[in-house]
Structures are given as structure tokens and as C-alpha cells.
Write an enzyme that holds these catalytic residues in place. Sequence first.
Site, PDB file in Angstrom:
ATOM      1  N   SER A 181      -0.695  -2.557  -4.845  1.00  0.00           N
ATOM      2  CA  SER A 181      -2.017  -2.620  -4.234  1.00  0.00           C
ATOM      3  C   SER A 181      -2.379  -4.048  -3.853  1.00  0.00           C
ATOM      4  O   SER A 181      -1.641  -4.666  -3.100  1.00  0.00           O
ATOM      5  CB  SER A 181      -3.035  -1.988  -5.192  1.00  0.00           C
ATOM      6  OG  SER A 181      -4.119  -1.514  -4.446  1.00  0.00           O
ATOM      7  N   HIS A 184      -2.804   6.809  -6.100  1.00  0.00           N
ATOM      8  CA  HIS A 184      -2.635   5.360  -5.969  1.00  0.00           C
ATOM      9  C   HIS A 184      -2.156   4.810  -7.323  1.00  0.00           C
ATOM     10  O   HIS A 184      -2.942   4.719  -8.264  1.00  0.00           O
ATOM     11  CB  HIS A 184      -4.012   4.799  -5.602  1.00  0.00           C
ATOM     12  CG  HIS A 184      -4.038   3.332  -5.338  1.00  0.00           C
ATOM     13  ND1 HIS A 184      -3.443   2.752  -4.235  1.00  0.00           N
ATOM     14  CD2 HIS A 184      -4.613   2.313  -6.027  1.00  0.00           C
ATOM     15  CE1 HIS A 184      -3.663   1.452  -4.255  1.00  0.00           C
ATOM     16  NE2 HIS A 184      -4.366   1.158  -5.338  1.00  0.00           N
TER      17      HIS A 184
HETATM   18  C1  GTR Z   1      -9.111  -1.264  -3.657  1.00  0.00           C
HETATM   19  C2  GTR Z   1      -8.948  -2.005  -2.361  1.00  0.00           C
HETATM   20  C3  GTR Z   1      -7.529  -1.925  -1.902  1.00  0.00           C
HETATM   21  C4  GTR Z   1      -6.530  -2.151  -3.032  1.00  0.00           C
HETATM   22  C5  GTR Z   1      -7.000  -1.624  -4.369  1.00  0.00           C
HETATM   23  C6  GTR Z   1      -6.230  -2.111  -5.592  1.00  0.00           C
HETATM   24  O1  GTR Z   1     -10.402  -1.255  -4.107  1.00  0.00           O
HETATM   25  O2  GTR Z   1      -9.791  -1.425  -1.437  1.00  0.00           O
HETATM   26  O3  GTR Z   1      -7.318  -2.799  -0.825  1.00  0.00           O
HETATM   27  O4  GTR Z   1      -6.171  -3.469  -3.141  1.00  0.00           O
HETATM   28  O5  GTR Z   1      -8.317  -1.910  -4.596  1.00  0.00           O
HETATM   29  O6  GTR Z   1      -5.870  -3.292  -5.705  1.00  0.00           O
HETATM   30  O7  GTR Z   1      -6.002  -1.287  -6.479  1.00  0.00           O
END
Ligand code: GTR
Length: 368
Positions: free
Chosen positions: A203, A345
Site C-alpha cells: 500500500s 487489501h
Molecule cells: C489508504 C490510502 C491508500 C493506501 C492505504 C494504505 O487510506 O488511501 O492510498 O496507501 O491507505 O496504505 O493502506
Amino acid sequence: MDLPKLLVTQSGEPVTDSRDWEQARRPEVLELFRENVYGRAPVGRPEDMSFAVHDVDPQAMDGAATRKLVDIHFSGPGGEGVIHLVLFIPNHVEKPVPGFLFICNRSRRHIDPTRETKSEFWPAEEIVRRGYVGAAFHYSDADPDEHDGFQNGVHGIFDPSGERAPDAWGAIAAWAWGASRALDYLETDSDIDASRIAVIGHSRGGKAALWAAAEDERFAMAVSNNSGCTGAALARRKQGESVRVINENFPHWFCENYKGFNDREDELPVDQHMLIALMAPRPVYVASSSEDAWADPEGEFLSCVHASPVYDLYGMPGLEAEGMPPLDSPVADGSIGYHIKTGEHSLTEYDWARYLDFADQHWGAVAP
Ligand code: GTR
């Protein structure tokens, strides 16, 4: 969707071979990303930097690994800092050993040097079992992940005084810088093959891993796990997280100039396929998750497709896929690997196993 042309220089010259790419186009693409997206780091390797190795345990992980903890100390005009590097070096493999440097963007317990806490976010035992060094640091050692007016972390230490330039580095570039300092240490350790280090992150950590390998060609491989917007995903698709949303929610991640592209993705002089292309000819792996629409899986896949022409200049296949592969079916025979796993995610053992396979494939399987 009209992407900026990867293989035409800003002055309109076609890029027809790897020499053109390296001498004319790659440097300008890198500059465009510095100026418009991630910002410019005011310092590379600091003049004042030292490494303190401590808590060496040759029988860590029930004898499978040697643990070393390394404090990377540095100072600049605004003070001093320290990055705490955790290292597990497999004992069963001939030295020097290649490895994975993980930029940890979740809680520190995921990179627990005592191994009381084990986590698939950083499955150090498995990395070691597969014959690789597991190296990790917590991103906040380089720069805290909060909008603090760039007072803390490496910004406070190294930024020139006075007003910040619109292309001054943000937090993603600071974490990437931290990865390069970890690599500075790895180069000094005779147990480690610093010419075969993959930088990996999830991420926001994945965005940093890609930028680290773009800026620092000593990294032999980059792995982007669910990096999404301003990581692997194409901005011009405007799917999931947008440039405006990321800049508003995380005003400290990128340079000030990037905010000028809020709702104006089509005017960016770059798109993220060009970031993937900056890895060439080194192998790079990009992964998405099926329930992670926020990161735009298809946009991550298409970046890899559109970066592939640079690999062709080296006579190497990039990503060899006609369209998005089915779930849990990696396409990784070329120099760009890609998969979309079933799930949310996350960075899981499934993802790590694919990255370890990819390293085996490019570096020769090392584990007995
Ligand atoms: C979210 C963000 C993403 C990603 C994520 C993370 O809130 O919108 O771009 O980086 O965090 O790091 O888990």
C-alpha cells in the site's frame, strides 16, 4: 485513455534502444516524477552516517537464522535520526545471501525482532526458510506518517531552512530514502549479497518501494503490493482513489506541485506506467487484491502492460498477458510479474510466496 508517451523524449525524439532510454529518456522521466509527484530529496547518503550492530543472535528462529539489529544513525543541519533495521540471515545458505528489504507501514509488532509475534505481513521465518535475508524497518523511523508541517523525521533534519520548494520531498520519498540507507548498511555486511536485494512494501509502503527502486538503481528488484493510487495504478483511469482524494487525505505524502493535478490527471506529464518502466531492466512485481477497488487492480495491471515496451528495448519480455489474468493466477514469466489474489487489501503469505518464487526465478533458487 491517452497515456503520455513512454518512448518519446520531451523534445520529440523517438527512443529506439536501451541506450536512448538510459541516456535520454530515463533521466527525464525520473526528473518529471521528482518535480511533479514525489518531490526531490535534498540529500542522498548523508556525510554523517554510522551503523551500530547489536543484539546479534546466531541461533535465532530455533537455529535457522542469525539475527542482527542495526541502528543506522545519521545527522544533518536540523538534528539527528536513527533507523532501526531488523535482519534475519538464513544459516543454511551459502553466503552472501540475497534478500528482501521490507518497508513496514503497519505496527512495529509485524517486524518483531524477538519473533514472539509472528505475522503474515512479514513472514520472516518463511523468507529465511526459502533462503533469503529478511530485512525490515518501520517507515516512521525515517518520517512519521502525519502532516506535521515537515518538521519531524528526515524532513526536519535535512530540509534547507526557509520556505519549502514546491518540489520538496514528501513522506513517500522520505520512506524511500530510508530504504536506501538500509541498503547502504546491507552493502557493508559480508553475509549479505547487496547486489540482489528486492525492496518491497504494501500500500503506502508499496508506493515507497517503487519510488525507492526508481531513485536507487542499486535495488535489484521491486515489489509493489496493493500500492494503488500514485503507486502502480494509472492515474488517468480515475478509478478508486483519485489524485485529489489522496492529496487531500494525505497532504504530506507528495510534493506541493502534485496538488496542482487535483482533478487534472490528464495534464500530468507522467503516468504510473512510467514509474514501473523506471525499474527496467530489473525485475518488478505488482500485485492487486480482488476486494481492493480503491487501489484499482486493473489500473495496476495496465501500468505493467504499458511499461513493457521499455523491457522490449532490452530484449526482455515485460508482462506477458493479453488481459487481466483470472484470480490467483500469477503471470510472472517475464521481467514484470503480476497477480490479483482473492481477498481484501492486504499482504499475505500467498503474496509473499509469489514474490519468493519470482526471486528464485530471476536469481536462481537458493534454498536447498
Ligand atoms: C489508504 C490510502 C491508500 C493506501 C492505504 C494504505 O487510506 O488511501 O492510498 O496507501 O491507505 O496504505 O493502506
